[in-house]
Scaffold this motif. Structure first.
Motif, mmCIF file in Angstrom:
data_model
loop_
_atom_site.group_PDB
_atom_site.id
_atom_site.type_symbol
_atom_site.label_atom_id
_atom_site.label_comp_id
_atom_site.label_asym_id
_atom_site.label_seq_id
_atom_site.Cartn_x
_atom_site.Cartn_y
_atom_site.Cartn_z
ATOM 1 N N GLU A 22 0.858 -1.266 0.288
ATOM 2 C CA GLU A 22 -0.171 0.125 0.028
ATOM 3 C C GLU A 22 1.328 1.569 -0.200
ATOM 4 O OE1 GLU A 22 -0.381 -2.005 4.472
ATOM 5 O OE2 GLU A 22 -0.226 -2.559 2.102
ATOM 6 N N THR A 23 1.824 1.284 0.530
ATOM 7 C CA THR A 23 3.100 2.026 0.677
ATOM 8 C C THR A 23 3.994 2.427 -0.761
ATOM 9 O OG1 THR A 23 4.949 0.944 1.513
ATOM 10 C CG2 THR A 23 2.967 2.725 2.876
ATOM 11 N N GLY A 25 2.920 1.414 -4.439
ATOM 12 C CA GLY A 25 2.311 1.974 -5.561
ATOM 13 C C GLY A 25 2.472 3.598 -5.261
ATOM 14 N N PRO A 26 2.305 4.327 -4.618
ATOM 15 C CA PRO A 26 2.907 5.643 -4.541
ATOM 16 C C PRO A 26 4.556 5.850 -4.755
ATOM 17 C CG PRO A 26 1.798 4.971 -2.156
ATOM 18 C CD PRO A 26 1.059 4.141 -2.625
ATOM 19 N N GLU A 29 5.062 4.947 -8.218
ATOM 20 C CA GLU A 29 4.339 6.197 -8.822
ATOM 21 C C GLU A 29 4.991 7.423 -9.437
ATOM 22 O OE1 GLU A 29 -0.240 7.209 -8.074
ATOM 23 O OE2 GLU A 29 -0.110 4.615 -8.241
ATOM 24 N N LEU A 30 5.307 7.718 -8.047
ATOM 25 C CA LEU A 30 6.610 9.100 -7.632
ATOM 26 C C LEU A 30 8.081 8.560 -9.154
ATOM 27 C CD1 LEU A 30 7.092 11.436 -7.003
ATOM 28 C CD2 LEU A 30 8.204 10.972 -5.352
ATOM 29 N N THR A 176 5.938 0.773 -12.097
ATOM 30 C CA THR A 176 5.187 0.147 -11.011
ATOM 31 C C THR A 176 4.521 -1.394 -11.908
ATOM 32 O OG1 THR A 176 3.644 0.969 -13.589
ATOM 33 C CG2 THR A 176 3.741 3.057 -11.544
ATOM 34 N N THR A 179 5.639 -2.770 -8.237
ATOM 35 C CA THR A 179 5.107 -3.308 -7.346
ATOM 36 C C THR A 179 3.460 -4.699 -7.866
ATOM 37 O OG1 THR A 179 3.225 -1.171 -8.059
ATOM 38 C CG2 THR A 179 4.895 -1.066 -6.392
#
Length: 183
Positions: A22-23, A25-26, A29-30, A176, A179
């Motif tokens: 869950e961490t 993913g962001p 993406e960054l 991505t 992940t």
């Protein structure tokens, strides 16, 4: 040995992404946006900025990973990435990239360390405001990524082939995909 039980044997940040998707993913993406998104800096140049900051932070996993990612995306390949890691000032990169690296180095020391003359030197070398923005954000993000990796004591592969395999994944499928592969 990692400081916490990550419940997997993946190296470096990959183990952290698998542990807490869950961490991841962001964070991926960054990285995708900064290192592979539209930019006037090449993907290889942006990977060199990530490599440089990771080297300054002493994060062997991230520095080795991003050097491999840069090598896979630069026309000069591994030769330039190795030269860059050994002596960034002597590496055959543009004056603009060298000036942006000075900005990244100042960010690595602390945001207030970025001085107007650092910005002006980069502008004088041809850097745009967007390139300056992205350089600062890459440097800041990699301070976070590096501290995440080393702060939890993740494992570091000894075999360069591990970094080359990760480079193939990143170059062909993006950040991505990490992940998706670990989640």
């Amino acid at each position: 040995m990692p400081h916490i039980d990550l419940e997997n044997d993946a190296p470096g940040i990959f183990s952290l992404f698998a542990y807490r998707p869950e961490t991841a993913g962001p964070m991926t993406e960054l990285a995708e946006t900064l290192l592979r998104g539209p930019s006037t800096l090449s993907r290889g140049e942006r990977e060199l900025i990530a490599t440089y900051v990771s080297d300054l932070n002493g994060c062997e996993f991230c520095a080795s990973s991003h050097a491999a990612f840069a090598a896979a995306q630069l026309p000069e390949g591994g030769r330039l990435a190795a030269q860059f890691r050994a002596d960034p000032d002597a590496a055959a990169v543009s004056g603009k990239l060298k000036a942006l690296l000075r900005v990244a180095e100042a960010v690595q020391r602390g945001g207030p360390q970025v001085r107007p003359d650092d910005i002006q030197a980069a502008r004088d070398a041809g850097a745009t405001d967007l390139e300056l923005h992205d350089t600062v954000l890459i440097a800041a993000a990699f301070c976070m990524y590096n501290r995440y990796v080393d702060g939890l004591g993740t494992t570091v592969p000894d075999d360069p082939a591990a970094y080359e395999a990760a480079a193939e994944l990143i170059v062909n499928h993006g950040y991505t995909a990490v992940t998706r592969a670990s989640g």
